[in-house]
Design a protein around this motif. Structure first.
Motif, PDB file in Angstrom:
ATOM      1  N   HIS A   1      -3.467   1.780   9.643  1.00 59.14           N
ATOM      2  CA  HIS A   1      -3.304   1.703   8.307  1.00 59.14           C
ATOM      3  C   HIS A   1      -3.279   2.546   7.461  1.00 59.14           C
ATOM      4  O   HIS A   1      -4.251   3.323   7.477  1.00 59.14           O
ATOM      5  CB  HIS A   1      -3.916   0.167   8.027  1.00 59.14           C
ATOM      6  N   TYR A   2      -2.480   2.857   6.429  1.00 60.57           N
ATOM      7  CA  TYR A   2      -2.754   3.930   5.473  1.00 60.57           C
ATOM      8  C   TYR A   2      -3.298   2.996   4.097  1.00 60.57           C
ATOM      9  O   TYR A   2      -2.845   2.089   3.737  1.00 60.57           O
ATOM     10  CB  TYR A   2      -1.417   4.690   4.915  1.00 60.57           C
ATOM     11  N   SER A   3      -4.160   3.783   3.315  1.00 61.70           N
ATOM     12  CA  SER A   3      -4.330   3.485   1.810  1.00 61.70           C
ATOM     13  C   SER A   3      -4.207   4.296   0.826  1.00 61.70           C
ATOM     14  O   SER A   3      -4.542   5.909   1.583  1.00 61.70           O
ATOM     15  CB  SER A   3      -5.803   2.928   1.851  1.00 61.70           C
ATOM     16  N   LEU A   4      -3.952   4.345  -0.186  1.00 64.46           N
ATOM     17  CA  LEU A   4      -3.590   5.316  -1.280  1.00 64.46           C
ATOM     18  C   LEU A   4      -4.371   5.257  -2.117  1.00 64.46           C
ATOM     19  O   LEU A   4      -5.085   4.599  -2.657  1.00 64.46           O
ATOM     20  CB  LEU A   4      -2.180   4.994  -1.930  1.00 64.46           C
ATOM     21  N   THR A   5      -5.093   6.824  -2.553  1.00 66.41           N
ATOM     22  CA  THR A   5      -5.733   6.942  -3.738  1.00 66.41           C
ATOM     23  C   THR A   5      -4.631   7.530  -4.785  1.00 66.41           C
ATOM     24  O   THR A   5      -3.885   8.372  -4.830  1.00 66.41           O
ATOM     25  CB  THR A   5      -6.605   8.259  -3.467  1.00 66.41           C
ATOM     26  N   LEU A   6      -4.857   6.654  -5.985  1.00 65.20           N
ATOM     27  CA  LEU A   6      -3.830   6.707  -6.997  1.00 65.20           C
ATOM     28  C   LEU A   6      -4.485   7.489  -8.363  1.00 65.20           C
ATOM     29  O   LEU A   6      -5.902   7.160  -8.727  1.00 65.20           O
ATOM     30  CB  LEU A   6      -3.310   5.680  -7.504  1.00 65.20           C
ATOM     31  N   ARG A   7      -4.005   8.364  -9.079  1.00 57.43           N
ATOM     32  CA  ARG A   7      -4.642   8.928 -10.186  1.00 57.43           C
ATOM     33  C   ARG A   7      -4.554   7.876 -11.104  1.00 57.43           C
ATOM     34  O   ARG A   7      -3.670   7.410 -11.483  1.00 57.43           O
ATOM     35  CB  ARG A   7      -3.785   9.966 -10.881  1.00 57.43           C
ATOM     36  N   GLY A   8      -6.114   7.810 -11.860  1.00 53.23           N
ATOM     37  CA  GLY A   8      -6.159   7.096 -12.913  1.00 53.23           C
ATOM     38  C   GLY A   8      -6.432   5.457 -12.495  1.00 53.23           C
ATOM     39  O   GLY A   8      -6.816   4.487 -13.089  1.00 53.23           O
ATOM     40  N   LEU A   9      -6.605   5.401 -10.966  1.00 47.94           N
ATOM     41  CA  LEU A   9      -7.122   3.793 -10.340  1.00 47.94           C
ATOM     42  C   LEU A   9      -8.249   4.178  -9.657  1.00 47.94           C
ATOM     43  O   LEU A   9      -8.078   5.088  -8.691  1.00 47.94           O
ATOM     44  CB  LEU A   9      -5.903   3.371  -9.698  1.00 47.94           C
ATOM     45  N   GLN A  10      -9.226   3.618  -9.861  1.00 46.54           N
ATOM     46  CA  GLN A  10     -10.435   3.495  -8.911  1.00 46.54           C
ATOM     47  C   GLN A  10     -10.577   2.940  -7.632  1.00 46.54           C
ATOM     48  O   GLN A  10     -11.132   3.291  -6.917  1.00 46.54           O
ATOM     49  CB  GLN A  10     -11.750   2.915  -9.689  1.00 46.54           C
ATOM     50  N   ARG A  11      -9.716   1.838  -7.421  1.00 45.39           N
ATOM     51  CA  ARG A  11      -9.666   1.486  -6.140  1.00 45.39           C
ATOM     52  C   ARG A  11      -8.474   1.815  -5.218  1.00 45.39           C
ATOM     53  O   ARG A  11      -7.270   2.346  -5.818  1.00 45.39           O
ATOM     54  CB  ARG A  11      -9.693  -0.329  -6.259  1.00 45.39           C
ATOM     55  N   PRO A  12      -8.525   1.646  -3.934  1.00 46.80           N
ATOM     56  CA  PRO A  12      -7.351   2.107  -2.891  1.00 46.80           C
ATOM     57  C   PRO A  12      -6.097   1.104  -2.981  1.00 46.80           C
ATOM     58  O   PRO A  12      -6.373  -0.103  -3.305  1.00 46.80           O
ATOM     59  CB  PRO A  12      -7.878   2.234  -1.713  1.00 46.80           C
ATOM     60  N   ILE A  13      -4.942   1.382  -2.847  1.00 47.13           N
ATOM     61  CA  ILE A  13      -3.932   0.642  -2.551  1.00 47.13           C
ATOM     62  C   ILE A  13      -3.542   0.477  -1.107  1.00 47.13           C
ATOM     63  O   ILE A  13      -3.015   1.765  -0.514  1.00 47.13           O
ATOM     64  CB  ILE A  13      -2.723   1.102  -3.414  1.00 47.13           C
ATOM     65  N   LYS A  14      -3.279  -0.477  -0.511  1.00 48.87           N
ATOM     66  CA  LYS A  14      -3.068  -0.703   0.901  1.00 48.87           C
ATOM     67  C   LYS A  14      -1.507  -0.533   1.107  1.00 48.87           C
ATOM     68  O   LYS A  14      -0.689  -0.762   0.370  1.00 48.87           O
ATOM     69  CB  LYS A  14      -3.367  -2.200   1.592  1.00 48.87           C
ATOM     70  N   VAL A  15      -1.254   0.122   2.007  1.00 45.32           N
ATOM     71  CA  VAL A  15       0.299   0.312   2.502  1.00 45.32           C
ATOM     72  C   VAL A  15       0.731  -0.398   3.789  1.00 45.32           C
ATOM     73  O   VAL A  15      -0.243  -0.588   4.875  1.00 45.32           O
ATOM     74  CB  VAL A  15       0.553   1.815   2.741  1.00 45.32           C
ATOM     75  N   SER A  16       1.534  -1.148   3.918  1.00 42.27           N
ATOM     76  CA  SER A  16       1.928  -1.959   4.938  1.00 42.27           C
ATOM     77  C   SER A  16       2.567  -1.227   5.868  1.00 42.27           C
ATOM     78  O   SER A  16       3.083   0.021   5.884  1.00 42.27           O
ATOM     79  CB  SER A  16       2.862  -3.205   4.525  1.00 42.27           C
ATOM     80  N   ARG A  17       2.295  -1.667   7.218  1.00 40.23           N
ATOM     81  CA  ARG A  17       3.103  -1.091   8.275  1.00 40.23           C
ATOM     82  C   ARG A  17       4.607  -0.593   7.957  1.00 40.23           C
ATOM     83  O   ARG A  17       5.004   0.653   8.693  1.00 40.23           O
ATOM     84  CB  ARG A  17       2.794  -1.782   9.441  1.00 40.23           C
ATOM     85  N   ALA A  18       5.026  -1.379   7.408  1.00 39.49           N
ATOM     86  CA  ALA A  18       6.537  -1.256   7.326  1.00 39.49           C
ATOM     87  C   ALA A  18       7.111   0.104   6.528  1.00 39.49           C
ATOM     88  O   ALA A  18       8.161   0.544   6.474  1.00 39.49           O
ATOM     89  CB  ALA A  18       7.248  -2.280   6.520  1.00 39.49           C
ATOM     90  N   PHE A  19       6.137   0.713   5.591  1.00 45.42           N
ATOM     91  CA  PHE A  19       5.958   1.614   4.897  1.00 45.42           C
ATOM     92  C   PHE A  19       5.283   2.902   5.355  1.00 45.42           C
ATOM     93  O   PHE A  19       5.449   3.705   4.292  1.00 45.42           O
ATOM     94  CB  PHE A  19       5.825   1.330   3.350  1.00 45.42           C
ATOM     95  N   SER A  20       4.580   2.652   6.156  1.00 46.62           N
ATOM     96  CA  SER A  20       3.815   3.949   6.769  1.00 46.62           C
ATOM     97  C   SER A  20       4.341   5.262   6.912  1.00 46.62           C
ATOM     98  O   SER A  20       3.862   6.204   6.875  1.00 46.62           O
ATOM     99  CB  SER A  20       2.884   3.473   7.883  1.00 46.62           C
ATOM    100  N   TYR A  21       5.601   5.046   7.478  1.00 44.98           N
ATOM    101  CA  TYR A  21       6.370   6.430   7.850  1.00 44.98           C
ATOM    102  C   TYR A  21       6.605   7.148   6.314  1.00 44.98           C
ATOM    103  O   TYR A  21       6.690   8.271   6.697  1.00 44.98           O
ATOM    104  CB  TYR A  21       7.749   5.871   8.121  1.00 44.98           C
ATOM    105  N   LEU A  22       6.191   6.728   5.286  1.00 46.10           N
ATOM    106  CA  LEU A  22       6.575   7.362   4.005  1.00 46.10           C
ATOM    107  C   LEU A  22       5.297   8.568   3.893  1.00 46.10           C
ATOM    108  O   LEU A  22       5.551   9.451   3.107  1.00 46.10           O
ATOM    109  CB  LEU A  22       6.429   6.388   2.869  1.00 46.10           C
ATOM    110  N   PHE A  23       4.275   8.223   4.471  1.00 46.69           N
ATOM    111  CA  PHE A  23       3.093   9.114   4.455  1.00 46.69           C
ATOM    112  C   PHE A  23       2.745  10.004   5.686  1.00 46.69           C
ATOM    113  O   PHE A  23       1.610  10.236   5.934  1.00 46.69           O
ATOM    114  CB  PHE A  23       1.896   8.103   4.019  1.00 46.69           C
ATOM    115  N   ARG A  24       3.399   9.963   6.632  1.00 44.82           N
ATOM    116  CA  ARG A  24       3.280  10.663   7.997  1.00 44.82           C
ATOM    117  C   ARG A  24       3.387  12.047   7.567  1.00 44.82           C
ATOM    118  O   ARG A  24       4.378  12.334   6.964  1.00 44.82           O
ATOM    119  CB  ARG A  24       4.154  10.298   9.133  1.00 44.82           C
ATOM    120  N   PRO A  25       2.565  12.723   8.129  1.00 52.44           N
ATOM    121  CA  PRO A  25       2.450  14.381   7.892  1.00 52.44           C
ATOM    122  C   PRO A  25       3.918  14.933   8.246  1.00 52.44           C
ATOM    123  O   PRO A  25       4.666  14.594   9.395  1.00 52.44           O
ATOM    124  CB  PRO A  25       1.455  14.834   8.656  1.00 52.44           C
TER     125      PRO A  25
END
Length: 273
Positions: A248-272
């Motif tokens: 599972h991926y989680s995102l660190t966003l500029r200006g937001l202190q908490r992480p945002i969860k990525v669902s499996r359906a969209f994990s391909y967007l963040f593969r190296p």
């Protein structure tokens, strides 16, 4: 596709006669197919799908609890990452749901009353898709499907309203007795709740009384991408994506202190790359 030689299917239809008819026709035109479950409403369809992991789902567009489109959206988002995704066939009595959009995708449609001739055509398409995916699984297919069904849902809602919604560049969000004027470009992410959308910026959060689908239909989303069925993220704000031990991926966003969860359906967007 399931490891068993015979493919499996789930039927979601709230009218028992129509469900039995579809089961009978499938047995005639595709004897190898196993109908492993029949759901009478959208919520049961989701539960059975995630439990039974069918290869194919036949979904009535209009059902109690959740529509067929909503069922596909939830199943696509919550599908286990270690199993091949199902193919969706929408069954509808209406043709205003932009049926042509399905013609060149993994999704198919059937108009009621379902005929054996049309079902044979759908079966041939499904067999081809199952064979293609067994040889070469499609990366990001579930994410693309989620976006397709959401676009389809929005189109159906607009058609019911008869008018396209007015585009907005500034969101008016109530915070107590104050109305915040939030430029869309300053939004870090949108998060859907049960009846509202949480608009998150670097200076705080505010709720607007509309669905995420309705809101995204009214704004320019060129800088935004969906990362979860209930979350739309401004890609300009993403600093990093971190994968845990189960993928599972989680995102660190500029200006937001908490992480945002990525669902499996969209994990391909963040593969190296």
């Amino acid at each position: 596709m399931n490891t068993e030689a015979r493919p499996s299917a789930l039927i979601a239809e709230d009218e028992p006669v129509l469900a039995r008819t579809l089961s009978r026709l499938l047995a005639e035109v595709w004897p190898e197919l196993r109908v492993i479950a029949v759901a009478e409403d959208g919520l049961s369809a989701i539960e059975l799908a995630l439990e039974q992991a069918p290869d194919i789902m036949f979904l009535d567009i209009k059902m109690p609890g959740k529509t067929g489109l909503e069922v596909a959206e939830v199943v696509a988002d919550d599908w286990p990452g270690d199993k091949a995704e199902p193919l969706f066939v929408f069954v509808t009595a209406y043709d205003e749901f932009a049926i042509a959009a399905f013609e060149h995708s993994a999704v198919d449609y059937l108009l009621k009353p379902v005929t054996a001739e049309r079902l044979r055509s759908s079966v041939e398409r499904l067999k081809r898709r199952l064979g293609e995916r067994a040889e070469s699984p499609a990366t990001g297919e579930m994410g693309a499907l989620m976006q397709k069904v959401q676009t389809l849902s929005a189109s159906a809602e607009e058609m019911e309203e008869k008018e396209a919604p007015e585009r907005i560049k500034v969101i008016r969000a109530g915070v107590g007795n104050t109305v915040r004027m939030i430029p869309v470009a300053e939004v870090i992410c949108f998060e859907a709740t049960e009846k509202y959308v949480n608009v998150v910026t670097a200076t705080g959060e505010a709720l607007v009384r509309m669905s995420l689908r309705e809101l995204t239909a009214r704004i320019d989303t060129s800088d935004f991408k969906q990362v979860h069925r209930s979350v739309l993220v401004n890609f300009n704000c993403i600093l990093s994506a971190t994968r845990d031990e189960i993928g599972h991926y989680s995102l660190t966003l500029r200006g937001l202190q908490r992480p945002i969860k990525v669902s499996r359906a969209f994990s391909y967007l963040f593969r190296p790359m």
